[in-house]
Design a protein around this motif. Structure first.
Motif, PDB file in Angstrom:
ATOM      1  N   ALA A  16      -8.897  26.017  21.485  1.00  0.00           N
ATOM      2  CA  ALA A  16      -9.108  27.365  22.028  1.00  0.00           C
ATOM      3  C   ALA A  16     -10.159  27.371  23.130  1.00  0.00           C
ATOM      4  N   ASN A  17     -11.051  26.389  23.154  1.00  0.00           N
ATOM      5  CA  ASN A  17     -12.088  26.318  24.196  1.00  0.00           C
ATOM      6  C   ASN A  17     -11.489  26.290  25.597  1.00  0.00           C
ATOM      7  N   LYS A  18     -10.418  25.535  25.787  1.00  0.00           N
ATOM      8  CA  LYS A  18      -9.785  25.441  27.107  1.00  0.00           C
ATOM      9  C   LYS A  18      -9.261  26.803  27.553  1.00  0.00           C
ATOM     10  N   THR A  19      -8.630  27.507  26.659  1.00  0.00           N
ATOM     11  CA  THR A  19      -8.071  28.817  26.982  1.00  0.00           C
ATOM     12  C   THR A  19      -9.175  29.825  27.263  1.00  0.00           C
ATOM     13  N   LEU A  20     -10.238  29.782  26.500  1.00  0.00           N
ATOM     14  CA  LEU A  20     -11.320  30.761  26.635  1.00  0.00           C
ATOM     15  C   LEU A  20     -12.111  30.606  27.937  1.00  0.00           C
ATOM     16  N   LYS A  21     -12.004  29.471  28.600  1.00  0.00           N
ATOM     17  CA  LYS A  21     -12.697  29.294  29.871  1.00  0.00           C
ATOM     18  C   LYS A  21     -12.151  30.228  30.940  1.00  0.00           C
ATOM     19  N   ASN A  22     -10.903  30.659  30.797  1.00  0.00           N
ATOM     20  CA  ASN A  22     -10.268  31.535  31.776  1.00  0.00           C
ATOM     21  C   ASN A  22     -10.210  32.990  31.317  1.00  0.00           C
ATOM     22  N   VAL A  23     -10.967  33.318  30.291  1.00  0.00           N
ATOM     23  CA  VAL A  23     -10.899  34.656  29.704  1.00  0.00           C
ATOM     24  C   VAL A  23     -12.284  35.296  29.694  1.00  0.00           C
ATOM     25  N   THR A  42     -11.307  38.837   1.176  1.00  0.00           N
ATOM     26  CA  THR A  42     -10.018  39.405   0.803  1.00  0.00           C
ATOM     27  C   THR A  42      -9.213  39.832   2.020  1.00  0.00           C
ATOM     28  N   LYS A  43      -9.898  40.125   3.129  1.00  0.00           N
ATOM     29  CA  LYS A  43      -9.184  40.580   4.320  1.00  0.00           C
ATOM     30  C   LYS A  43     -10.045  40.324   5.552  1.00  0.00           C
ATOM     31  N   THR A  44      -9.386  39.967   6.653  1.00  0.00           N
ATOM     32  CA  THR A  44     -10.048  39.792   7.947  1.00  0.00           C
ATOM     33  C   THR A  44      -9.249  40.548   8.993  1.00  0.00           C
ATOM     34  N   PHE A  45      -9.969  41.264   9.858  1.00  0.00           N
ATOM     35  CA  PHE A  45      -9.333  42.003  10.939  1.00  0.00           C
ATOM     36  C   PHE A  45     -10.055  41.668  12.235  1.00  0.00           C
ATOM     37  N   ILE A  46      -9.304  41.256  13.260  1.00  0.00           N
ATOM     38  CA  ILE A  46      -9.876  40.952  14.562  1.00  0.00           C
ATOM     39  C   ILE A  46      -9.104  41.722  15.620  1.00  0.00           C
ATOM     40  N   SER A  47      -9.839  42.432  16.461  1.00  0.00           N
ATOM     41  CA  SER A  47      -9.233  43.150  17.584  1.00  0.00           C
ATOM     42  C   SER A  47      -9.998  42.756  18.834  1.00  0.00           C
ATOM     43  N   MET A  48      -9.266  42.443  19.903  1.00  0.00           N
ATOM     44  CA  MET A  48      -9.927  41.979  21.109  1.00  0.00           C
ATOM     45  C   MET A  48      -9.170  42.451  22.340  1.00  0.00           C
ATOM     46  N   LYS A  49      -9.917  42.846  23.364  1.00  0.00           N
ATOM     47  CA  LYS A  49      -9.358  43.120  24.678  1.00  0.00           C
ATOM     48  C   LYS A  49     -10.020  42.138  25.633  1.00  0.00           C
ATOM     49  N   LEU A  54      -7.253  33.996  35.602  1.00  0.00           N
ATOM     50  CA  LEU A  54      -6.231  33.347  36.412  1.00  0.00           C
ATOM     51  C   LEU A  54      -5.176  34.334  36.886  1.00  0.00           C
ATOM     52  N   THR A  55      -4.709  35.195  35.993  1.00  0.00           N
ATOM     53  CA  THR A  55      -3.635  36.133  36.343  1.00  0.00           C
ATOM     54  C   THR A  55      -4.158  37.522  36.712  1.00  0.00           C
ATOM     55  N   LYS A  56      -5.453  37.754  36.493  1.00  0.00           N
ATOM     56  CA  LYS A  56      -6.088  39.044  36.777  1.00  0.00           C
ATOM     57  C   LYS A  56      -5.492  40.191  35.960  1.00  0.00           C
ATOM     58  N   LYS A  57      -4.991  39.891  34.781  1.00  0.00           N
ATOM     59  CA  LYS A  57      -4.394  40.911  33.930  1.00  0.00           C
ATOM     60  C   LYS A  57      -5.310  41.232  32.760  1.00  0.00           C
TER      61      LYS A  57
END
Length: 59
Positions: A16-23, A42-49, A54-57
């Motif tokens: 994931a380190n490689k991907t996170l360099k562009n985020v 018992t439960k994990t919730f992750i939300s991220m924007k 690279l794509t500017k999206k």
């Protein structure tokens, strides 16, 4: 946001380190629910924007 990236790497692995360099993370929410008696998760919730440099999206 550094903590958010560390959590992502701990959950997804070192690849994931490689991907996170562009985020750039713009919003991160992490909820971790534990059982009161056993203290086990018992439960994990992750939300991220984020914005992809690279794509500017936004996602």
């Amino acid at each position: 946001m550094k903590a958010a990236k560390q959590i992502i790497v701990s959950e997804a692995g070192k690849q994931a380190n490689k991907t996170l360099k562009n985020v750039r993370i713009t919003h991160f929410e992490y909820q971790y629910t534990l059982n009161k008696k056993t203290s086990l998760p018992t439960k994990t919730f992750i939300s991220m924007k984020y914005r992809d440099k690279l794509t500017k999206k936004n996602r």
